[in-house]
Design a protein around this motif. Structure first.
Motif: not given
Ligand code: ADP
Ligand code: ZN
Ligand code: MG
Length: 478
Positions: A201-210
């Motif tokens: 999961v990642r914060p919406i808008g974040e490019e980098a993968l979790g």
């Protein structure tokens, strides 16, 4: 903070070749343990693998159907690890040069009206391991090497999948294509098709993968869905608490409906990959690839488009009918016998598929001849039976495996369309049901339905309701 899910799927597919991928042993499922083994698939020292040509062709077929590029030089590698079901202590697989890469599968997420690309990162060929059997309440395990060396195709997506639903859609689409290709029975219960899921999961808008977690041990598509749903919640929960997600492999527990940690994720270097020295790398002739490409069957999307243009079906019906090759074939056989595609489509997507769902079986298992359905449709058209009778007739024909025509004859199910006969009955009913006649004449027109019902009951549903309706109306108003 709002989070989004990122998913990549790894599917393992057993290829339905007669023999194993590097030896001549049979791949037949469900045979006596260890009855299908030889020095090669038991890993005896000095035994040498030979590549199964059919397994290779099947692999190329899948790769092309998934729009992949084919590697110029085919090379196999050893993936080293120890496990009791792996007698050689390594698996022959493909590491840095998979036989194909850069493919794409199109899915159609519900409600979006647009199709979405899921990129296929690689498709490579490897061998399956044996199988450990753990007898209940015993303190030992057994190993069955019949599966050792069965050809296995690994199909890996890029992390392009954005939700549990998309993951499900992808799997359904992939399985559909694989069944069209007839390279595997794709039976998850037998383990011919297995799926591992990677999710972060990642914060919406974040490019980098979790940080990703790998999920294993899901034995059905539904299991994949439930495991992904659970894991999405777990990871978002951790992220919101500010906790770190650990890269690991987790197992889906279908009874408790949770995932539990199995091991921290191993890295490629742990496997000490190196080129398999007993299989020489080789080049595939472009002509061979072209030939396989030309032999590919019409795939679901192309077939759906043809059903729309050739038969005037709706996009929805075309999609449903082409989702499974045996349903699409059944539909086309029926249309040949009864060239009214829309009526046939209604019956196949309606009554026939309802039977498949209710019985949880495939078209093949339902075992109903195209002519059984089309005979029924012809009987409706010529007024021999009513639509309602047709539904019952189809059911009975499926259950007793007999021809609809024979059932109709045997049970004297012919619809009564004989006007003279029906007129006589109508007159009798009108004489008997004086109150309804009065009601009708005073404007209570629903009394007509009651009168029709009387005749239907008298004939045990065999009277043609449209004709009865017409006759009664004429008598009442005349
Ligand atoms: P590994 O080397 O750990 O096997 P790969 O790069 O081969 O990793 O990817 C394995 C699978 O995991 C692929 O399906 C890929 O799409 C998926 N994947 C990779 N990174 C992520 C991530 N951060 N989140 C979700 N899935 C991922
Ligand atoms: Zn063998
Ligand atoms: Mg990998």
């Amino acid at each position: 903070m709002k989070y989004e899910t990122v998913i990549g799927l790894e599917v393992h597919l057993q290829l339905a070749t007669q023999t194993k991928v590097f030896c001549g042993c049979s791949t037949k499922f469900g045979q006596r343990p260890n009855s299908q083994t030889c020095p090669v698939c038991l890993g005896f020292p000095g035994s040498l693998p030979v590549l199964n040509e059919e397994a290779f062709y099947f692999s190329i077929k899948v790769a092309l159907a998934l729009n992949c590029q084919i590697q110029n030089l085919i090379k196999f590698d050893r993936k080293n690890y120890y496990y009791p079901d792996l007698p050689k202590n390594f698996q022959i697989s493909q590491y840095d040069m998979p036989l194909s890469y850069n493919g794409v599968v199109y899915i159609a997420p519900q409600g979006s009206g647009e199709r979405k690309r899921v990129r296929v990162k690689r498709v490579h060929l490897e061998e399956d391991a044996g199988k450990l059997v753990h007898p209940e309440r015993e303190n030992y395990s057994l190993v069955d090497f019949n599966r050792s060396g069965v050809p296995l195709l690994e199909i890996v997506t890029e992390p392009d999948i954005a939700s549990t639903e998309e993951a499900y859609d992808y799997l359904v689409r992939l399985k559909s294509i694989l069944k069209y290709l007839k390279v595997s029975d794709c039976d998850m219960e037998k383990g011919s098709l297995r799926c591992d899921a990677n999710i972060s999961v990642r914060p919406i808008g974040e490019e980098a993968l979790g940080t990703k977690v790998e999920l294993k041990n899901m034995n059905t598509f539904k299991g994949v869905r439930l495991a992904l749903e659970y894991e999405t919640k777990r990871q978002i929960g951790l992220a919101q608490e500010g906790e770190k997600i650990i890269q690991e492999t987790r197992l889906w527990d279908s009874e408790k409906q949770i995932t539990t940690s199995m091991r921290s994720k191993e890295e490629a270097q742990d496997y000490r990959y190196f080129p398999e020295p007993d299989l020489v790398p080789f080049v595939v002739d472009n002509a061979v690839i072209e030939k396989i490409k030309n032999s590919l069957p019409e795939l679901p999307e192309a077939k759906a488009n043809r059903f729309i243009s050739e038969f005037g079906l709706s996009e929805y019906d075309a999609g449903v009918l082409t989702s499974q090759i045996d349903i699409a074939d059944y539909f086309e056989e029926c249309v040949k016998l009864y060239p009214n595609p829309k009526t046939v489509a209604n019956w196949v997507t309606g009554d026939i598929m309802a039977q498949l769902n209710a019985r949880n079986i495939t078209m093949d298992e339902l075992d109903v001849l195209p002519s059984s359905l089309t005979e029924i449709l012809k009987m409706i058209e010529s007024g021999v039976i009513s639509g309602k009778m047709a539904k019952e007739l189809l059911l009975e024909s499926i259950e007793t495996k007999s021809r609809p025509e024979d059932i109709v004859k045997k049970k004297d199910l012919f619809q009564i369309s004989d006007t003279a006969k029906l007129e006589k009955m109508a007159k009798a009913v009108l004489k008997r049901e004086k109150k309804s006649v009065r009601d009708y004449k005073s404007g209570k027109t629903n009394a007509l339905a009651f009168l029709v019902g009387q005749i239907m009951r008298q004939t045990k549903g065999k009277a043609n309701p449209a004709i009865v309706n017409e006759i009664l109306k004429k008598e009442l108003e005349g």
